[in-house]
Scaffold this motif. Structure first.
Motif, short mmCIF file in Angstrom:
data_model
loop_
_atom_site.label_atom_id
_atom_site.label_comp_id
_atom_site.label_asym_id
_atom_site.label_seq_id
_atom_site.Cartn_x
_atom_site.Cartn_y
_atom_site.Cartn_z
N THR A 80 0.81 -1.22 0.00
CA THR A 80 0.00 0.00 0.00
C THR A 80 0.85 1.27 0.00
OG1 THR A 80 -0.18 -0.08 2.42
CG2 THR A 80 -1.95 -1.15 1.14
N ASP A 81 2.14 1.11 -0.21
CA ASP A 81 3.07 2.23 -0.25
C ASP A 81 2.95 3.11 1.00
OD1 ASP A 81 5.15 3.75 -1.40
OD2 ASP A 81 3.72 5.13 -2.34
N ALA A 82 2.86 2.46 2.15
CA ALA A 82 2.69 3.17 3.41
C ALA A 82 3.98 3.86 3.84
CB ALA A 82 2.24 2.20 4.50
N LYS A 83 3.83 4.95 4.54
CA LYS A 83 4.97 5.69 5.09
C LYS A 83 5.57 4.96 6.28
CE LYS A 83 7.72 9.18 5.88
NZ LYS A 83 8.88 9.43 5.06
N TYR A 84 4.70 4.40 7.13
CA TYR A 84 5.21 3.70 8.31
C TYR A 84 4.16 2.74 8.87
CZ TYR A 84 2.52 7.27 10.86
OH TYR A 84 1.52 8.08 11.31
N LEU A 85 4.64 1.89 9.75
CA LEU A 85 3.81 0.98 10.54
C LEU A 85 4.13 1.29 11.99
CD1 LEU A 85 1.98 -1.53 10.92
CD2 LEU A 85 4.03 -2.94 10.63
N THR A 86 3.12 1.61 12.77
CA THR A 86 3.34 1.98 14.16
C THR A 86 2.57 1.04 15.08
OG1 THR A 86 3.36 3.85 15.72
CG2 THR A 86 1.45 3.67 14.26
N LEU A 87 3.02 0.94 16.30
CA LEU A 87 2.36 0.11 17.29
C LEU A 87 2.73 0.59 18.68
CD1 LEU A 87 4.56 -2.02 18.77
CD2 LEU A 87 4.58 -2.91 16.46
N GLU A 88 1.98 0.11 19.65
CA GLU A 88 2.35 0.31 21.04
C GLU A 88 2.11 -1.00 21.77
OE1 GLU A 88 -1.37 2.29 23.31
OE2 GLU A 88 -0.38 3.62 21.88
N THR A 89 2.90 -1.23 22.80
CA THR A 89 2.74 -2.42 23.61
C THR A 89 3.05 -2.08 25.05
OG1 THR A 89 3.24 -4.79 23.75
CG2 THR A 89 5.11 -3.32 23.35
N ALA A 90 2.62 -2.93 25.94
CA ALA A 90 2.89 -2.71 27.36
C ALA A 90 4.39 -2.74 27.60
CB ALA A 90 2.20 -3.78 28.20
N SER A 91 4.86 -1.87 28.47
CA SER A 91 6.30 -1.83 28.76
C SER A 91 6.77 -3.15 29.36
CB SER A 91 6.62 -0.66 29.69
OG SER A 91 5.88 -0.78 30.89
N THR A 92 5.87 -3.92 29.93
CA THR A 92 6.23 -5.20 30.53
C THR A 92 6.21 -6.36 29.54
OG1 THR A 92 3.91 -5.53 31.14
CG2 THR A 92 5.35 -4.54 32.81
N ASN A 93 5.77 -6.13 28.30
CA ASN A 93 5.68 -7.19 27.30
C ASN A 93 7.03 -7.39 26.62
OD1 ASN A 93 4.81 -9.09 25.47
ND2 ASN A 93 3.03 -7.92 24.78
N VAL A 94 7.95 -7.98 27.36
CA VAL A 94 9.34 -8.10 26.95
C VAL A 94 9.49 -8.91 25.66
CG1 VAL A 94 11.61 -8.98 27.66
CG2 VAL A 94 10.12 -7.85 29.33
N LYS A 95 8.77 -10.02 25.53
CA LYS A 95 8.89 -10.86 24.33
C LYS A 95 8.43 -10.12 23.08
CE LYS A 95 8.60 -15.25 26.74
NZ LYS A 95 7.82 -16.46 26.99
N ALA A 96 7.33 -9.38 23.20
CA ALA A 96 6.84 -8.62 22.04
C ALA A 96 7.85 -7.53 21.66
CB ALA A 96 5.48 -8.01 22.34
N LYS A 97 8.38 -6.83 22.66
CA LYS A 97 9.34 -5.76 22.36
C LYS A 97 10.58 -6.33 21.68
CE LYS A 97 9.82 -3.74 26.37
NZ LYS A 97 10.01 -2.79 27.46
N LYS A 98 11.00 -7.51 22.07
CA LYS A 98 12.16 -8.16 21.43
C LYS A 98 11.85 -8.47 19.96
CE LYS A 98 15.26 -12.10 21.96
NZ LYS A 98 15.55 -13.33 22.70
N LEU A 99 10.64 -8.97 19.70
CA LEU A 99 10.23 -9.27 18.32
C LEU A 99 10.23 -8.00 17.48
CD1 LEU A 99 8.91 -11.19 16.17
CD2 LEU A 99 6.71 -10.46 17.11
N TYR A 100 9.66 -6.94 18.00
CA TYR A 100 9.58 -5.69 17.24
C TYR A 100 10.97 -5.12 16.94
CZ TYR A 100 4.70 -6.11 18.67
OH TYR A 100 3.43 -6.58 18.89
N LYS A 101 11.82 -5.11 17.94
CA LYS A 101 13.19 -4.59 17.74
C LYS A 101 13.94 -5.44 16.72
CE LYS A 101 13.58 -2.35 22.21
NZ LYS A 101 14.21 -2.35 23.55
N LYS A 102 13.76 -6.76 16.78
CA LYS A 102 14.40 -7.67 15.82
C LYS A 102 13.99 -7.36 14.39
CE LYS A 102 13.23 -12.06 14.72
NZ LYS A 102 12.82 -13.44 14.94
N ASN A 103 12.79 -6.83 14.22
CA ASN A 103 12.26 -6.52 12.90
C ASN A 103 12.45 -5.06 12.50
OD1 ASN A 103 10.67 -8.89 11.52
ND2 ASN A 103 10.48 -9.14 13.73
N GLY A 104 13.25 -4.34 13.24
CA GLY A 104 13.60 -2.98 12.84
C GLY A 104 12.76 -1.87 13.44
#
Length: 154
Positions: A108-132
């Protein structure tokens, strides 16, 4: 395993996952309202939901909402919900669902993909950081909640 864009035939399966997702974030079980919410999203088409199934069982989903970047005058996406059943975590399902979200952004030629997660959701934050994904330290995030009318001044 199969991954695909959900349609109205997936309402029940996605609603069950959505209710579990809400419970993960400490919300009370409410399958009836979860079903109504997901059914509405799929009928109206105001979100994109990708699902993961294993042997006909729904094991994960990601839900994205469109938005726009006024500065760049381009579409953007909000990754609002990503959930994988507990017994399928660490199996690559979340990575594949996230990849589908990223591919949607490219398509869709998007400018960005944004999200928010709980600061305690360590596994999710690791996944997101791994993906840039980068945690934004430039802009502050503000929310005005309308959960009750106590905070509204007229």
């Amino acid at each position: 395993m199969e991954f695909y864009k959900a349609n109205k035939l997936d309402t029940e399966g996605v609603a069950q996952l959505f209710d579990l997702y809400r419970q993960f974030y400490e919300q009370p079980e409410n399958l009836k309202e979860a079903h109504k919410f997901i059914e509405e999203r799929l009928l109206i088409g105001d979100s994109i939901i990708f699902v993961a199934k294993k042997e006909e069982q729904y094991i994960g989903f990601v839900q994205l909402y469109p938005t726009y970047s006024s500065i760049s005058m381009k579409k953007a996406w909000i990754l609002n919900d990503l959930f994988v059943t507990e017994n399928e975590r660490q199996s690559g399902v979340a990575q594949q669902l996230l990849q589908l979200a990223i591919e949607l952004c490219h398509q869709t030629d998007a400018k960005y993909l944004t999200l928010e997660t709980a600061s305690t959701n360590v596994k999710a934050k690791k996944l997101y950081k791994k993906n840039g994904f980068v945690c934004d330290a430039t802009f502050e995030h503000y929310t005005l909640s309308f959960a009750s009318t106590d905070n509204i001044v007229l």
